[in-house]
Design an enzyme around this catalytic site. Structure first.
Site, mmCIF file in Angstrom:
data_model
loop_
_atom_site.group_PDB
_atom_site.id
_atom_site.type_symbol
_atom_site.label_atom_id
_atom_site.label_comp_id
_atom_site.label_asym_id
_atom_site.label_seq_id
_atom_site.Cartn_x
_atom_site.Cartn_y
_atom_site.Cartn_z
ATOM 1 N N SER A 1 43.945 48.172 68.146
ATOM 2 C CA SER A 1 43.946 46.774 66.910
ATOM 3 C C SER A 1 43.154 45.504 67.424
ATOM 4 O O SER A 1 42.179 45.232 66.875
ATOM 5 C CB SER A 1 45.141 46.593 66.308
ATOM 6 N N LYS B 1 44.637 53.262 77.188
ATOM 7 C CA LYS B 1 45.468 53.029 76.208
ATOM 8 C C LYS B 1 45.406 51.031 76.899
ATOM 9 O O LYS B 1 45.895 50.809 77.781
ATOM 10 C CB LYS B 1 45.922 53.009 75.391
ATOM 11 N N LYS C 1 49.021 53.851 80.073
ATOM 12 C CA LYS C 1 48.662 52.429 79.129
ATOM 13 C C LYS C 1 49.538 51.135 79.738
ATOM 14 O O LYS C 1 50.478 51.119 80.537
ATOM 15 C CB LYS C 1 49.728 52.345 78.226
#
Length: 332
Positions: free
Chosen positions: A282, A256, A202
């Protein structure tokens, strides 16, 4: 040119592109409903469906409406949903105690979904930012996000979610050692079949902004998350993090953000062979939707193409806000 490939004109690659039927026969990558995980946002109340301004088409739902969304997902063949809570600011504290409250929003939603649609897999988020007065994924002491104390809190959070009935735990905090600590605790408490999908790679990305709006963390965040999320410039470090999480007991791993990091997806899949996922975050979603609403792109085609890119890069599945729309298209 490989030794078994004829030179032009004996080899004309356009031959197999000449018709839809031929293109279908030679297509290397397919998208299936089984490849989708649908992230959804839960909030307090009843009968609530609240739009997220920075994510057109995405809404926060009260638990009763989350159950409706779960039934929709199951009817469409989507195998899993992932819950993210929008926590009342009055419940946010320095020590994040609400994170392991058995009756917090996420745990109530897990139980409601498993009661209504037991066949649907429920994935959860494990990080302290929805419950943290400082907006961080870990506990803050004198301006420092402390690792080991945070891991202790995350273990309590993981056990509470497992007790509520979660199928997949998604540690997104990026603290060191948290996968091993969670796996040991889950084994000790008899949750031997609870799966961990680690946010193993991440990155400290600028693509997360709309998500923080959706969970109400933007206003609370003090500083940034660069002391625990990976520098976007670092490939080798990300691979070391993935390897560590797998050795500590992660069943699946995630990269991510998604599409800007497909090089990492491919390398993770090729190097480790573990079930590999990506989160179409998003910011990625919002950019596609904004461009589509302005008529600059064909939103439906770009949506499908983007998911095909994830699969081509090596993803076994994708967390995407497009999941129900894609499922409807794939189901005809």
């Amino acid at each position: 040119m490989s030794a078994n490939q004829a030179p032009f004109p004996a080899a004309r690659f356009r031959r197999t592109r000449a018709s839809a039927s031929l293109r279908n026969l030679v297509r290397e990558t397919e998208i299936s409903v089984n490849d989708l995980i649908w992230p959804i946002f839960v909030r307090d109340g009843e009968g609530v469906e609240e739009p997220v301004a920075s994510m057109p088409g995405v809404i926060r739902r009260s638990v009763d409406k989350i159950v409706e969304a779960a039934r929709e997902a199951h009817s469409l063949g989507i195998p899993a949903i992932c819950l993210f809570p929008y926590t009342d600011p009055s419940l946010k504290t320095e020590l994040c105690e609400e994170a392991w409250n058995p009756d917090n929003l996420s745990n109530r939603a897990i139980r409601a979904i498993k009661d209504a649609v037991p066949e649907l897999a429920v994935m959860t988020d494990i990080a302290l930012d929805p419950y943290n007065a400082n907006g961080h994924d870990g506990i803050v002491r004198d301006g420092v996000i402390v690792n080991d104390e945070t891991v202790e809190a995350l273990v309590k959070m993981a056990l509470a979610q497992a007790e509520a009935g979660a199928d997949i735990l998604g540690p997104s905090d990026m603290m060191d050692g948290r996968i091993g600590a969670m796996r040991s605790a889950l084994e000790a408490e008899g949750h031997v079949n609870v799966t961990i999908m680690s946010y193993a790679a991440k990155f400290a990305s600028a693509y997360y902004g709309p998500f923080r709006d959706a969970v109400g963390a933007s206003g609370a965040l003090k500083g940034d998350k660069k002391t625990y999320q990976i520098d976007p410039a670092n490939r080798a470090e990300a691979l070391r993090c993935v390897e560590r999480d797998l050795t500590e007991g992660a069943d699946m791993v995630m990269v991510k953000p998604g599409q800007p990091y497909l090089d990492m997806v491919r390398e993770v899949k090729d190097r480790f062979g573990a079930p590999t996922y990506a989160y179409q975050v998003s910011g990625e979603y919002a950019m596609i939707e904004a461009a589509a609403q302005n008529g600059w792109i064909d939103g439906e085609k770009v949506m499908l193409e983007s998911l095909m890119c994830f699969r081509r890069a090596g993803c076994d599945g994708v967390l995407t806000y497009f999941a129900p729309r894609v499922a409807k298209l794939l189901n005809g």
